[in-house]
Design an enzyme around this catalytic site. Sequence first.
Site, PDB file in Angstrom:
ATOM      1  N   ASN A   1       0.863  -1.184   0.000  1.00 28.74           N
ATOM      2  CA  ASN A   1       0.000   0.000   0.000  1.00 28.74           C
ATOM      3  C   ASN A   1       0.903   1.240   0.000  1.00 28.74           C
ATOM      4  O   ASN A   1       1.486   1.577   1.017  1.00 28.74           O
ATOM      5  CB  ASN A   1      -0.891  -0.049   1.255  1.00 28.74           C
ATOM      6  CG  ASN A   1      -1.694   1.213   1.452  1.00 28.74           C
ATOM      7  OD1 ASN A   1      -1.808   2.048   0.559  1.00 28.74           O
ATOM      8  ND2 ASN A   1      -2.270   1.361   2.645  1.00 28.74           N
TER       9      ASN A   1
ATOM     10  N   GLU B   1      -6.932   4.495   7.991  1.00 31.29           N
ATOM     11  CA  GLU B   1      -6.777   5.923   7.670  1.00 31.29           C
ATOM     12  C   GLU B   1      -8.043   6.467   6.999  1.00 31.29           C
ATOM     13  O   GLU B   1      -8.408   7.628   7.177  1.00 31.29           O
ATOM     14  CB  GLU B   1      -5.535   6.121   6.779  1.00 31.29           C
ATOM     15  CG  GLU B   1      -4.258   5.959   7.597  1.00 31.29           C
ATOM     16  CD  GLU B   1      -3.060   5.415   6.836  1.00 31.29           C
ATOM     17  OE1 GLU B   1      -3.059   5.455   5.589  1.00 31.29           O
ATOM     18  OE2 GLU B   1      -2.116   4.933   7.492  1.00 31.29           O
TER      19      GLU B   1
END
Length: 253
Positions: A9, A99
């Site tokens: 990621n 997030e």
Amino acid sequence: MRKKIVAGNWKMNLTLDEAILLATSVSGKLKGNQEEVQVVLIPSFPFITEIKKKLDPTSHLYIGAQNCHANNKGAFTGEVSASMLSSIGCEYVLVGHSERRLYFNETNDELVKKIKEALTHKLKVIFCVGETLEERKTNTHFATIKNQLQDVLSHVNEQEFKNIIIAYEPVWAIGTGETATTEQAQEMHGFIRKIVSEIYNIEISEQTSLLYGGSCNAQNAQSLFACKDVDGGLIGGAALKADDFCTIVKSFS
Ligand code: PGA
């Protein structure tokens, strides 16, 4: 046999040139990869198409996106739909990263819609769950994970679930350099597998790939991946360095 998966990621990092350099060096290092491990690169949206063109086909790399919208199309300025991602050859999408939950207030209801959209457009979903430090300290981490799984997966049927991978990412370990111990990781992964077996059944839970994420790096990946219920990793910081990322990919014993 469960699929072993390592996904990188990249978050909101790199310029186009840097992203291409990283992707091509990972691709070069994994040339001839026999697909024992499925490797997924997850760059920012604008880089997906260019990166796809540059990958060596024998490296068998897959491309994912970091997010998608819950709707198919319409007046949602600034958003990207699952159908758009699918149309540019994207194969995976992250849903529910901490997030996104924290900074973009994504709720479980919204995550269900995103998952449905993604699956409709043939994307595989890496569904993220994880507890905060506060929740771990107050010993409510199992309840948190159970709720995150049940609230979302109770709306996902068996057929749909076949295209879902679960990533356990303790929020306190993300980007902090503090990794869950192998005991903590195994304990939670075993728990997640049990919850999945309760929602679906044992066969399905045994086939589900569970990834660990949170400061997983070239040094600790091997011991984490050796845990019985850890089937790979979702890698942030260490995925931005080709050597480290490829070491992680090769960390299965
Ligand atoms: P990290 O991030 O490896 O930098 O901790 C993992 C993630 O957020 O997916």
